[in-house]
Design an enzyme around this catalytic site. Sequence first.
Site, mmCIF file in Angstrom:
data_model
loop_
_atom_site.group_PDB
_atom_site.id
_atom_site.type_symbol
_atom_site.label_atom_id
_atom_site.label_comp_id
_atom_site.label_asym_id
_atom_site.label_seq_id
_atom_site.Cartn_x
_atom_site.Cartn_y
_atom_site.Cartn_z
ATOM 1 N N TYR A 112 16.968 -45.453 31.333
ATOM 2 C CA TYR A 112 16.835 -44.430 30.325
ATOM 3 C C TYR A 112 17.088 -45.044 29.000
ATOM 4 O O TYR A 112 17.851 -46.341 28.997
ATOM 5 C CB TYR A 112 17.824 -43.551 30.619
ATOM 6 C CG TYR A 112 17.402 -42.488 31.816
ATOM 7 C CD1 TYR A 112 16.460 -41.492 31.490
ATOM 8 C CD2 TYR A 112 17.784 -42.487 33.130
ATOM 9 C CE1 TYR A 112 16.125 -40.630 32.409
ATOM 10 C CE2 TYR A 112 17.316 -41.885 34.361
ATOM 11 C CZ TYR A 112 16.486 -40.613 33.718
ATOM 12 O OH TYR A 112 15.966 -40.109 34.831
ATOM 13 N N ASN A 138 20.225 -44.697 20.219
ATOM 14 C CA ASN A 138 20.867 -45.491 21.424
ATOM 15 C C ASN A 138 20.121 -46.517 21.951
ATOM 16 O O ASN A 138 20.470 -47.397 22.652
ATOM 17 C CB ASN A 138 20.898 -44.205 22.381
ATOM 18 C CG ASN A 138 22.094 -43.164 21.855
ATOM 19 O OD1 ASN A 138 22.998 -43.543 21.314
ATOM 20 N ND2 ASN A 138 21.969 -41.939 22.391
ATOM 21 N N TYR A 196 9.575 -36.573 31.180
ATOM 22 C CA TYR A 196 9.748 -37.279 29.499
ATOM 23 C C TYR A 196 8.472 -37.714 28.987
ATOM 24 O O TYR A 196 8.267 -37.979 27.693
ATOM 25 C CB TYR A 196 10.866 -38.413 29.603
ATOM 26 C CG TYR A 196 12.111 -37.863 30.020
ATOM 27 C CD1 TYR A 196 13.086 -37.161 29.421
ATOM 28 C CD2 TYR A 196 12.647 -38.231 31.364
ATOM 29 C CE1 TYR A 196 14.263 -36.835 29.502
ATOM 30 C CE2 TYR A 196 13.813 -37.850 31.691
ATOM 31 C CZ TYR A 196 14.489 -37.128 30.983
ATOM 32 O OH TYR A 196 15.847 -36.781 31.391
ATOM 33 N N ASN A 245 19.166 -45.082 26.609
ATOM 34 C CA ASN A 245 20.417 -45.495 26.201
ATOM 35 C C ASN A 245 20.884 -46.813 27.090
ATOM 36 O O ASN A 245 21.965 -47.417 26.786
ATOM 37 C CB ASN A 245 21.474 -44.686 26.169
ATOM 38 C CG ASN A 245 21.870 -44.150 27.594
ATOM 39 O OD1 ASN A 245 20.941 -44.101 28.414
ATOM 40 N ND2 ASN A 245 23.015 -43.096 27.676
ATOM 41 N N HIS A 279 10.682 -38.577 22.125
ATOM 42 C CA HIS A 279 11.579 -39.715 22.433
ATOM 43 C C HIS A 279 10.744 -40.997 23.106
ATOM 44 O O HIS A 279 10.953 -41.946 22.843
ATOM 45 C CB HIS A 279 12.539 -39.399 23.413
ATOM 46 C CG HIS A 279 13.938 -40.070 23.060
ATOM 47 N ND1 HIS A 279 14.266 -40.619 21.801
ATOM 48 C CD2 HIS A 279 15.110 -40.224 23.655
ATOM 49 C CE1 HIS A 279 15.549 -41.046 21.775
ATOM 50 N NE2 HIS A 279 16.004 -40.863 23.039
#
Length: 193
Positions: free
Chosen positions: A69, A117, A19, A71, A24
């Site tokens: 993560y 989130n 990631y 969220n 994000h």
Amino acid sequence: MPEKIQHLIVGLGNPGPAYASTRHNIGFMVIDRLKDKYGLIARTSRIQAELAEGAIAGRMVMVAKPQAYMNRSGDPVGDIIRTYGLQCEDMVVIHDDIDLAYERLKIKEKGGDGGHNGLRSLADALGTAAFVRVRMGVGRPDAGIGVVDYVLGEFDADQRLALERFLSQAVEAAEVILCQGAKEAMNRFNRKP
């Protein structure tokens, strides 16, 4: 005796190399720039976050990249707040925002999660949404591309050309928030280009 941490700057993102360069994770990218610019010192902790601390513009600051993560990022941030005796009002959260055009930056003092989130997780874990946000526009996906695929995708070639400038602008916004307050930062950065 070490100086007391006065401010917490949290960048939101997802842990792990898969990631690292996604839209994000733009909050993580800003934290990395702050660490490099100010020579912030990594701090080991049992908290599920990468932490570093030091002085930014004469203020003792801790920066954090939660390693849960997106969220579920509220739990490690709540642990930081409690462990270091900080107030949510002294926290700045840097995150991606699909509702803003790419390269558009907007400071917000508090409010809802806007469907993000990470912000929802923070508000749930902290019991308040009264913290400053640096919203970094990543734009919306083209037709046929889902939002999740888009934010978990890497910046396209045109976006990469402007990325360092955009990250530098977010670093500057964080500095203004620390030194002159969120209202001054809003006056300077919330204008449309």
